[in-house]
Scaffold this active site. Sequence first.
Site, mmCIF file in Angstrom:
data_model
loop_
_atom_site.group_PDB
_atom_site.id
_atom_site.type_symbol
_atom_site.label_atom_id
_atom_site.label_comp_id
_atom_site.label_asym_id
_atom_site.label_seq_id
_atom_site.Cartn_x
_atom_site.Cartn_y
_atom_site.Cartn_z
ATOM 1 C CD GLU A 86 -2.309 1.280 2.887
ATOM 2 O OE1 GLU A 86 -3.366 1.911 3.039
ATOM 3 O OE2 GLU A 86 -1.728 0.689 3.829
ATOM 4 C CG ASN A 109 -4.933 3.905 0.356
ATOM 5 O OD1 ASN A 109 -4.234 3.314 -0.463
ATOM 6 N ND2 ASN A 109 -4.679 3.879 1.658
ATOM 7 C CE LYS A 144 -7.260 1.156 3.794
ATOM 8 N NZ LYS A 144 -5.990 1.650 4.408
ATOM 9 C CD GLU A 202 -5.454 4.805 5.651
ATOM 10 O OE1 GLU A 202 -6.033 4.416 4.611
ATOM 11 O OE2 GLU A 202 -4.876 4.032 6.454
ATOM 12 C CB CYS A 249 -4.125 -1.336 4.606
ATOM 13 S SG CYS A 249 -3.316 -1.144 6.221
ATOM 14 C CG ASN A 262 2.054 1.655 4.306
ATOM 15 O OD1 ASN A 262 2.607 2.731 4.117
ATOM 16 N ND2 ASN A 262 2.152 0.667 3.439
#
Length: 313
Positions: free
Chosen positions: A47, A110, A127, A146, A172, A197
């Site tokens: 990621e 993301n 994501k 995020e 993730c 991550n």
Amino acid sequence: MSRTLIVAAAQTGPIARGESRAAVVRRLLDLLREAHGRGARLVVFPELALTTFFPRWWMEDQAEIDAWFEREMPGPQTRPLFDEAARLGVGFYLGYAELAEHGGRVRRHNTSILVDPSGRIAGKYRKVHLPGHSAFLPNRPYQHLEKKYFEPGDVGFPVWRTMDANIGMCICNDRRWPETYRVMGLQDVELVLVGYNTPIPSVMSPEYDHLAAFHNHLSLQAGAYQNACFVVGTAKAGHEEGSDLLAGSCIVAPSGEIIALASTDGDEVITAVCRLDLCLINKRSTFNFAAHRRIEHYGLIASRTGAEPPPAG
């Protein structure tokens, strides 16, 4: 004839805040070539593989924020990765921060892409399960923003037929949610690619920090077993800009067994021979969805977000 795909997880160590895209791509190229030398036909990078994990910092200047995002893929700095992969005949998964205009406005996601061995982008995923928070949290060693910097994905959990396999992607925190794998499982997925991550300590649930590695593998192994597929989980790891990122990159078989495991928290390649027909063992028995699923009892999964207790009495 058995279908076999040699897959590599190309874990990276920390990326410094000032490290250029070009420098990072050179590291990825080294990992790609090493994986190819081991016979890999598909390489899974982490990621946000092109930058440090920038959601750890509170930023208000939109130009500063957008400097972490890619406006095109491939772009001038990432083109060498595509060209070398095509020259070698190796596909890859790459996670990055995407800035794109769609739906009539600029959006930030993301994102991960699946690139086939010809260098063509075969699939894109954004994501869905964004962790962390959107407001500044004082008295924290770092932030996990995020929810401030990205929008939730808008493409669901598609599966693509490429490299003679049914391949899906997630990113993730998605790996912790069983719905992620099940939606792909219902599309006969055989190989799920996951970059991550994972900061330690956790901003949101530090009580479980001692179980971070266990929960990482538990999620990947459960997803593989319950959906009869291979799962490749690749970390960006090590001590990065004042915080630690979980390592533990691994490749999991449809049995739920880890068949390859990273041993460092730096740049490292692990590989496994994925015999895709092994997916059929549980697809035809314990997890034969057509024979055993009872969707008339699953309504709450798609109609409720938060948990609600049953009525008293």
